[in-house]
Scaffold this active site. Sequence first.
Site, PDB file in Angstrom:
ATOM      1  N   LYS A 161       0.347  -5.181  10.774  1.00  0.00           N
ATOM      2  CA  LYS A 161       0.385  -3.856  10.144  1.00  0.00           C
ATOM      3  C   LYS A 161      -0.894  -3.640   9.324  1.00  0.00           C
ATOM      4  O   LYS A 161      -1.618  -4.592   9.041  1.00  0.00           O
ATOM      5  CB  LYS A 161       1.630  -3.751   9.250  1.00  0.00           C
TER       6      LYS A 161
ATOM      7  N   ARG B 211      14.587  -2.313  -0.329  1.00  0.00           N
ATOM      8  CA  ARG B 211      13.585  -1.387   0.222  1.00  0.00           C
ATOM      9  C   ARG B 211      14.227  -0.619   1.363  1.00  0.00           C
ATOM     10  O   ARG B 211      14.729   0.464   1.146  1.00  0.00           O
ATOM     11  CB  ARG B 211      12.359  -2.185   0.675  1.00  0.00           C
TER      12      ARG B 211
ATOM     13  N   TYR C  95     -22.968   3.697 -15.430  1.00  0.00           N
ATOM     14  CA  TYR C  95     -22.172   4.627 -16.241  1.00  0.00           C
ATOM     15  C   TYR C  95     -21.650   3.958 -17.518  1.00  0.00           C
ATOM     16  O   TYR C  95     -21.172   2.827 -17.488  1.00  0.00           O
ATOM     17  CB  TYR C  95     -20.949   5.097 -15.458  1.00  0.00           C
TER      18      TYR C  95
ATOM     19  N   MET D 138     -19.127   4.892  -7.325  1.00  0.00           N
ATOM     20  CA  MET D 138     -18.449   5.280  -6.087  1.00  0.00           C
ATOM     21  C   MET D 138     -19.097   4.646  -4.860  1.00  0.00           C
ATOM     22  O   MET D 138     -18.418   4.137  -3.980  1.00  0.00           O
ATOM     23  CB  MET D 138     -18.465   6.812  -5.960  1.00  0.00           C
TER      24      MET D 138
HETATM   25  C1  LIG Z   1       4.417  -7.503   5.697  1.00  0.00           C
HETATM   26  C2  LIG Z   1       5.678  -8.043   6.217  1.00  0.00           C
HETATM   27  C3  LIG Z   1       5.758  -9.375   6.668  1.00  0.00           C
HETATM   28  C4  LIG Z   1       4.637 -10.381   6.491  1.00  0.00           C
HETATM   29  O1  LIG Z   1       4.571 -10.807   5.148  1.00  0.00           O
HETATM   30  P1  LIG Z   1       3.483 -11.869   4.641  1.00  0.00           P
HETATM   31  O2  LIG Z   1       3.826 -12.102   3.231  1.00  0.00           O
HETATM   32  O3  LIG Z   1       2.169 -11.209   4.828  1.00  0.00           O
HETATM   33  O4  LIG Z   1       3.637 -13.064   5.498  1.00  0.00           O
HETATM   34  C5  LIG Z   1       6.930  -9.770   7.269  1.00  0.00           C
HETATM   35  N1  LIG Z   1       7.979  -8.910   7.397  1.00  0.00           N
HETATM   36  C6  LIG Z   1       7.932  -7.646   6.958  1.00  0.00           C
HETATM   37  C7  LIG Z   1       9.122  -6.761   7.112  1.00  0.00           C
HETATM   38  C8  LIG Z   1       6.799  -7.172   6.332  1.00  0.00           C
HETATM   39  O5  LIG Z   1       6.769  -5.921   5.862  1.00  0.00           O
END
Ligand SMILES: *Cc1c(COP(=O)(O)O)cnc(C)c1O
Length: 376
Positions: free
Chosen positions: A35, A131, A268, A316
């Site tokens: 991801k 979540r 800055y 920036m």
């Molecule tokens: C991001 C994620 C992982 C991987 O987690 P890491 O801590 O990077 O190994 C596994 N399962 C889900 C549902 C995630 O969102």
Amino acid sequence: MNRGAIAEVNLSAIAHNFRAVRKIVKNRQIIAVVKADAYGHGAVKVSKKFIKEGASCLAVAFIDEAVKLRDAGITAPIIVLFDRKEVREFFDFKLIPVIYTIDGALSLSTEAKKRNTVLQIHVKVDTGMGRIGLSSNSLIDDLEKIAKMDGVEITGLLSHFSDADLTDKSFAALQLERFNKIREAVSKNLNRKIFSHIANSAAVLTFKEAYLDAVRPGIMLYGYSPLCENSNPSQSPRILPVTLMPAMKIKTKLLCIRNVSSGSPVSYGRSFITRRQSRIGVIPVGYADGYNRLFSNNAEVLIRGRRVPVVGRVCMDLTMIDVTDIRNVREDDEVIMLGQQGKESITACELAYRSHTIPYEILTSLGSRSRKIYRY
Ligand SMILES: *Cc1c(COP(=O)(O)O)cnc(C)c1O
């Protein structure tokens, strides 16, 4: 000149880390989490590497990430962890949705019936992460309802740990216990063992009871342990069962070097004032490129194999560094903001510590905003 830094991604390191996971989990399936553009490393190239190394499946957060992989010719199974809005794409691109609402399952079931097909789905249960995931007392009933729907077949069950670094495993143990109970109930209901996965990197590294049928690591595949979260670099890191190789290097070149006299303010707010005749290097990377403003007067970069400090506020598009002590420094010299040069290295853990975050955020923010090149 293009904006931003260059992210050099080492695909051999990616392969090395995958093999490290393989060594730990033996014959379990490995679902490689790619991801956020593979944690900033570039999902297409990195995914191809994971598949070549034997990943059974990839996991992305949203549909567009999965479509990008399909467009690049990747045919391996892809789990979509969070998205639930574009029902048709799951069918068109042969993706595995993670179902966490009854509604979600229903709309897929309807579409499947329309297409006269059956879609494989994984169902997520919330065991304490708070979540997404089916939860509450009706969980088993909900699972049963989904199992009975036409057009969808539950081929996986998953959950996620809330203590991503597992420094204290007691809550994770409770989550696993809940998950195991749900697995049992589902298996009984389906009359077959349900393929289950819950282990993130921290669990892969420290919690073997959680390996189950497949593991789902992310950060460790990119060379970092989640256990360095908030770690002070002066404390020794926890011993890992394997060596991981950070796969990302962030580099740039000096834009210019200025000779300034003692007492000259830099950037800055004039938060840094030279205390000697100095040479100040300017690099063409700033907070818009993912180099956090919290690195103002609070980070180091590498040049000619040596650490030099960031001085003044990060802007920036520009950041200033003090190169007074580097003899023969030239404007063409490479500047390493993350990664190794000679004997020195700047890790994502160090940068995370300095900016009060976790290595995940360092990798995704710098990686996603840099031009990527690959080393094989
Ligand atoms: C991001 C994620 C992982 C991987 O987690 P890491 O801590 O990077 O190994 C596994 N399962 C889900 C549902 C995630 O969102």
